[in-house]
Design a protein around this motif. Structure first.
Motif, PDB file in Angstrom:
ATOM      1  N   ILE A  74       0.856  -1.187   0.000  1.00  0.00           N
ATOM      2  CA  ILE A  74       0.000   0.000   0.000  1.00  0.00           C
ATOM      3  C   ILE A  74       0.892   1.238   0.000  1.00  0.00           C
ATOM      4  CG2 ILE A  74      -1.759   1.282   1.258  1.00  0.00           C
ATOM      5  CD1 ILE A  74      -2.745  -1.369   0.032  1.00  0.00           C
ATOM      6  N   MET A  75       0.670   2.144  -0.974  1.00  0.00           N
ATOM      7  CA  MET A  75       1.531   3.320  -1.100  1.00  0.00           C
ATOM      8  C   MET A  75       0.766   4.638  -1.181  1.00  0.00           C
ATOM      9  SD  MET A  75       4.867   2.655  -1.080  1.00  0.00           S
ATOM     10  CE  MET A  75       5.741   3.853  -2.111  1.00  0.00           C
ATOM     11  N   THR A  76      -0.564   4.587  -1.028  1.00  0.00           N
ATOM     12  CA  THR A  76      -1.358   5.824  -1.072  1.00  0.00           C
ATOM     13  C   THR A  76      -2.410   5.795   0.040  1.00  0.00           C
ATOM     14  OG1 THR A  76      -2.982   4.905  -2.619  1.00  0.00           O
ATOM     15  CG2 THR A  76      -1.080   6.058  -3.576  1.00  0.00           C
ATOM     16  N   PRO A  77      -2.803   6.973   0.565  1.00  0.00           N
ATOM     17  CA  PRO A  77      -3.806   7.014   1.633  1.00  0.00           C
ATOM     18  C   PRO A  77      -5.153   6.425   1.222  1.00  0.00           C
ATOM     19  CG  PRO A  77      -2.634   9.102   1.499  1.00  0.00           C
ATOM     20  CD  PRO A  77      -2.229   8.307   0.292  1.00  0.00           C
ATOM     21  N   ASP A  78      -5.563   6.649  -0.032  1.00  0.00           N
ATOM     22  CA  ASP A  78      -6.870   6.133  -0.442  1.00  0.00           C
ATOM     23  C   ASP A  78      -6.892   4.608  -0.456  1.00  0.00           C
ATOM     24  OD1 ASP A  78      -5.112   6.441  -2.758  1.00  0.00           O
ATOM     25  OD2 ASP A  78      -6.824   5.820  -3.978  1.00  0.00           O
ATOM     26  N   GLU A  79      -5.790   3.983  -0.870  1.00  0.00           N
ATOM     27  CA  GLU A  79      -5.762   2.512  -0.866  1.00  0.00           C
ATOM     28  C   GLU A  79      -5.635   1.979   0.566  1.00  0.00           C
ATOM     29  OE1 GLU A  79      -3.357   0.540  -3.837  1.00  0.00           O
ATOM     30  OE2 GLU A  79      -4.981   0.974  -5.262  1.00  0.00           O
ATOM     31  N   ALA A  80      -5.007   2.757   1.448  1.00  0.00           N
ATOM     32  CA  ALA A  80      -4.975   2.363   2.861  1.00  0.00           C
ATOM     33  C   ALA A  80      -6.397   2.337   3.414  1.00  0.00           C
ATOM     34  CB  ALA A  80      -4.102   3.326   3.652  1.00  0.00           C
ATOM     35  N   GLU A  81      -7.196   3.338   3.046  1.00  0.00           N
ATOM     36  CA  GLU A  81      -8.590   3.372   3.489  1.00  0.00           C
ATOM     37  C   GLU A  81      -9.394   2.219   2.894  1.00  0.00           C
ATOM     38  OE1 GLU A  81      -9.834   7.413   2.546  1.00  0.00           O
ATOM     39  OE2 GLU A  81      -9.764   7.868   4.689  1.00  0.00           O
ATOM     40  N   LEU A  82      -9.090   1.856   1.653  1.00  0.00           N
ATOM     41  CA  LEU A  82      -9.771   0.705   1.039  1.00  0.00           C
ATOM     42  C   LEU A  82      -9.415  -0.585   1.773  1.00  0.00           C
ATOM     43  CD1 LEU A  82      -9.407   1.505  -2.788  1.00  0.00           C
ATOM     44  CD2 LEU A  82     -11.474   1.664  -1.368  1.00  0.00           C
ATOM     45  N   ALA A  83      -8.170  -0.696   2.242  1.00  0.00           N
ATOM     46  CA  ALA A  83      -7.769  -1.878   3.009  1.00  0.00           C
ATOM     47  C   ALA A  83      -8.575  -1.973   4.299  1.00  0.00           C
ATOM     48  CB  ALA A  83      -6.270  -1.823   3.311  1.00  0.00           C
ATOM     49  N   VAL A  84      -8.769  -0.831   4.952  1.00  0.00           N
ATOM     50  CA  VAL A  84      -9.600  -0.797   6.156  1.00  0.00           C
ATOM     51  C   VAL A  84     -11.028  -1.210   5.814  1.00  0.00           C
ATOM     52  CG1 VAL A  84     -10.589   0.685   7.949  1.00  0.00           C
ATOM     53  CG2 VAL A  84      -8.195   0.980   7.276  1.00  0.00           C
ATOM     54  N   GLN A  85     -11.550  -0.648   4.731  1.00  0.00           N
ATOM     55  CA  GLN A  85     -12.921  -0.958   4.299  1.00  0.00           C
ATOM     56  C   GLN A  85     -13.088  -2.438   3.985  1.00  0.00           C
ATOM     57  OE1 GLN A  85     -14.300   1.613   1.125  1.00  0.00           O
ATOM     58  NE2 GLN A  85     -16.018   0.286   0.628  1.00  0.00           N
ATOM     59  N   ALA A  86     -12.041  -3.042   3.433  1.00  0.00           N
ATOM     60  CA  ALA A  86     -12.104  -4.463   3.061  1.00  0.00           C
ATOM     61  C   ALA A  86     -12.027  -5.389   4.264  1.00  0.00           C
ATOM     62  CB  ALA A  86     -10.980  -4.792   2.091  1.00  0.00           C
ATOM     63  N   GLY A  87     -11.642  -4.846   5.417  1.00  0.00           N
ATOM     64  CA  GLY A  87     -11.568  -5.668   6.618  1.00  0.00           C
ATOM     65  C   GLY A  87     -10.197  -6.218   6.931  1.00  0.00           C
ATOM     66  N   ALA A  88      -9.158  -5.760   6.216  1.00  0.00           N
ATOM     67  CA  ALA A  88      -7.797  -6.203   6.520  1.00  0.00           C
ATOM     68  C   ALA A  88      -7.413  -5.729   7.916  1.00  0.00           C
ATOM     69  CB  ALA A  88      -6.813  -5.654   5.485  1.00  0.00           C
ATOM     70  N   LYS A  89      -6.589  -6.505   8.592  1.00  0.00           N
ATOM     71  CA  LYS A  89      -6.140  -6.146   9.932  1.00  0.00           C
ATOM     72  C   LYS A  89      -4.826  -5.380   9.924  1.00  0.00           C
ATOM     73  CE  LYS A  89      -9.608  -8.075  11.973  1.00  0.00           C
ATOM     74  NZ  LYS A  89     -10.666  -7.201  12.520  1.00  0.00           N
ATOM     75  N   ALA A  90      -4.091  -5.468   8.806  1.00  0.00           N
ATOM     76  CA  ALA A  90      -2.812  -4.754   8.706  1.00  0.00           C
ATOM     77  C   ALA A  90      -2.502  -4.450   7.254  1.00  0.00           C
ATOM     78  CB  ALA A  90      -1.684  -5.577   9.320  1.00  0.00           C
ATOM     79  N   ILE A  91      -1.716  -3.405   7.059  1.00  0.00           N
ATOM     80  CA  ILE A  91      -1.151  -3.117   5.743  1.00  0.00           C
ATOM     81  C   ILE A  91       0.364  -3.045   5.891  1.00  0.00           C
ATOM     82  CG2 ILE A  91      -3.139  -1.869   4.816  1.00  0.00           C
ATOM     83  CD1 ILE A  91      -1.662   0.761   5.521  1.00  0.00           C
ATOM     84  N   VAL A  92       1.041  -3.237   4.775  1.00  0.00           N
ATOM     85  CA  VAL A  92       2.478  -2.974   4.724  1.00  0.00           C
ATOM     86  C   VAL A  92       2.691  -1.877   3.693  1.00  0.00           C
ATOM     87  CG1 VAL A  92       4.793  -3.896   4.369  1.00  0.00           C
ATOM     88  CG2 VAL A  92       2.996  -5.394   5.267  1.00  0.00           C
ATOM     89  N   VAL A  93       3.174  -0.738   4.147  1.00  0.00           N
ATOM     90  CA  VAL A  93       3.526   0.353   3.237  1.00  0.00           C
ATOM     91  C   VAL A  93       4.831  -0.055   2.555  1.00  0.00           C
ATOM     92  CG1 VAL A  93       4.115   2.798   3.061  1.00  0.00           C
ATOM     93  CG2 VAL A  93       2.394   2.029   4.726  1.00  0.00           C
ATOM     94  N   SER A  94       4.759  -0.316   1.240  1.00  0.00           N
ATOM     95  CA  SER A  94       5.897  -0.910   0.546  1.00  0.00           C
ATOM     96  C   SER A  94       5.760  -0.735  -0.955  1.00  0.00           C
ATOM     97  CB  SER A  94       5.964  -2.411   0.872  1.00  0.00           C
ATOM     98  OG  SER A  94       6.928  -3.079   0.090  1.00  0.00           O
ATOM     99  N   ASN A  95       6.898  -0.490  -1.627  1.00  0.00           N
ATOM    100  CA  ASN A  95       6.907  -0.480  -3.092  1.00  0.00           C
ATOM    101  C   ASN A  95       7.559  -1.758  -3.630  1.00  0.00           C
ATOM    102  OD1 ASN A  95       9.681  -0.112  -2.793  1.00  0.00           O
ATOM    103  ND2 ASN A  95       9.713   1.973  -3.605  1.00  0.00           N
ATOM    104  N   HIS A  96       7.485  -2.826  -2.818  1.00  0.00           N
ATOM    105  CA  HIS A  96       8.017  -4.136  -3.190  1.00  0.00           C
ATOM    106  C   HIS A  96       9.535  -4.081  -3.426  1.00  0.00           C
ATOM    107  CE1 HIS A  96       6.441  -8.199  -4.114  1.00  0.00           C
ATOM    108  NE2 HIS A  96       7.592  -8.364  -4.720  1.00  0.00           N
ATOM    109  N   GLY A  97      10.192  -3.268  -2.623  1.00  0.00           N
ATOM    110  CA  GLY A  97      11.646  -3.153  -2.758  1.00  0.00           C
ATOM    111  C   GLY A  97      12.075  -2.555  -4.083  1.00  0.00           C
ATOM    112  N   GLY A  98      11.159  -1.834  -4.731  1.00  0.00           N
ATOM    113  CA  GLY A  98      11.485  -1.240  -6.028  1.00  0.00           C
ATOM    114  C   GLY A  98      11.573  -2.246  -7.157  1.00  0.00           C
TER     115      GLY A  98
END
Length: 340
Positions: free
Chosen positions: A214-238
């Motif tokens: 997750i790299m944007t605030p809107d997708e972080a909010e979508l993760a919350v909406q989806a019911g995820a318990k955690a996110i990892v802010v990451s660009n997959h190591g580039g």
């Protein structure tokens, strides 16, 4: 065994795939995917480190912190510090094959436990890679977290069921792997997911679910909406999309939007305990470390991973002591300042 020996051994075992540079910053291996580098120009990998370097710690020594508390709890499991091994596979085509994926996964899972924390295990183009992580997690009675590539829905749910059978404490999908070149080369289709598809995956299990990438605030909010318990802010190591910002640069705005609603983990360019403290101050609850764990595992197996993570723990404790931070669960943003 010490870190110098670990690095020397790793340099031999990773020859031709990783140079084990003095600082793992992505410059020497730019574009080496498959391999250990960042995709394209390698700037997304490099930006993870640059983003962290732009933040400095405020030295403070007039305070009452004598013995910082590094303990943390993730999904009910107490760990010695909020630092975890990131999910990684592909030891043959990315790292030369001196360790098999099974040997690597076991070294990382066991080494992390020896250091008092947990490892995430990965998924890859060869279906046996995911199974290697599950075997390691099962051996340690479920003390690990398997992460699945964003495959077809039925393939993800099948792998979630396998994770449940191991007794894993949580499960997740690294949705940032949607464009992985190595998966495409091996004929293993991955793709982005709609919110409805994410919800279907999350609702398919009672295990705490993690969305990595997750790299944007809107997708972080979508993760919350989806019911995820955690996110990892990451660009997959580039390793998936060139020219992305570093995790440290997007973390504050993500934390401002979802802190307290979901556990926030961050991953990207962490090379020291000081880096860990910076990410905690920027809003993360915990931190993942990737490439340096590879070097530790290839250089010293489980013991090498333990030694490396204990170094990180020592550095984190010292940084907390010298910034007046009493607990890793309460790191104020005031301990850092960003360069102009």
């Amino acid at each position: 065994m010490d870190l110098k020996e670990i690095r020397a051994t790793a340099r031999e075992k990773l020859k031709g795939f990783c140079r084990v540079c003095p600082v793992c910053d992505g410059r020497a291996c730019a574009g080496e995917v498959p391999g250990m580098g960042g995709v394209g120009t390698g700037k997304a990998f490099q930006e993870n480190l640059r983003a962290l370097s732009r933040y400095k710690l405020n030295l403070r020594t007039i305070h009452g912190v004598k013995e910082p508390d590094l303990s943390f709890e993730l999904f009910g499991v107490k760990v010695s510090m909020p630092v975890f091994a990131a999910p990684i596979t592909g030891t043959t085509y990315n790292m030369g094959g001196a360790l098999t994926d099974e040997e690597y996964s076991l070294a990382v899972v066991e080494g992390s436990l020896l250091a008092g924390t947990l490892a995430f295990t990965g998924d890859g183009a060869d279906p046996t890679m995911y199974g290697s992580g599950l075997k390691a997690i099962k051996k340690v009675e479920g003390k690990g977290i398997p992460i699945i590539k964003p495959r077809a829905q039925e393939e993800i749910i099948k792998r979630i069921r396998e994770a449940e059978e191991t007794g894993a404490i949580a499960v997740g999908v690294d949705i940032d792997g949607a464009g992985l070149l190595t998966m495409a080369l091996k004929g293993q289709p991955v793709s982005p997911k709609t919110l409805e598809e994410v919800m279907e995956i999350v609702n398919s299990t009672r295990l705490p679910f993690i969305l990595k990438g997750i790299m944007t605030p809107d997708e972080a909010e979508l993760a919350v909406q989806a019911g995820a318990k955690a996110i990892v802010v990451s660009n997959h190591g580039g390793r998936t999309l060139d020219e992305t910002p570093g995790a440290a640069d997007v973390l504050p705005e993500i934390a401002a939007r979802v802190k307290g609603k979901i556990t926030i983990l961050a991953d990207g360019g962490v090379r020291s305990g000081v880096d860990v403290l910076k990410l905690l101050a920027l809003g993360a609850d915990g931190v993942l470390i990737g490439r340096p764990i590879i070097v530790a595992a290839f250089g010293g197996g489980a013991e090498g991973v333990k030694i490396y993570l204990e170094k990180i723990k020592k550095e984190l404790r010292e940084a907390m002591l010298l910034t007046g931070v009493a607990r890793v669960t309460e790191v104020p943003g005031t301990i850092i300042r960003k360069e102009q």
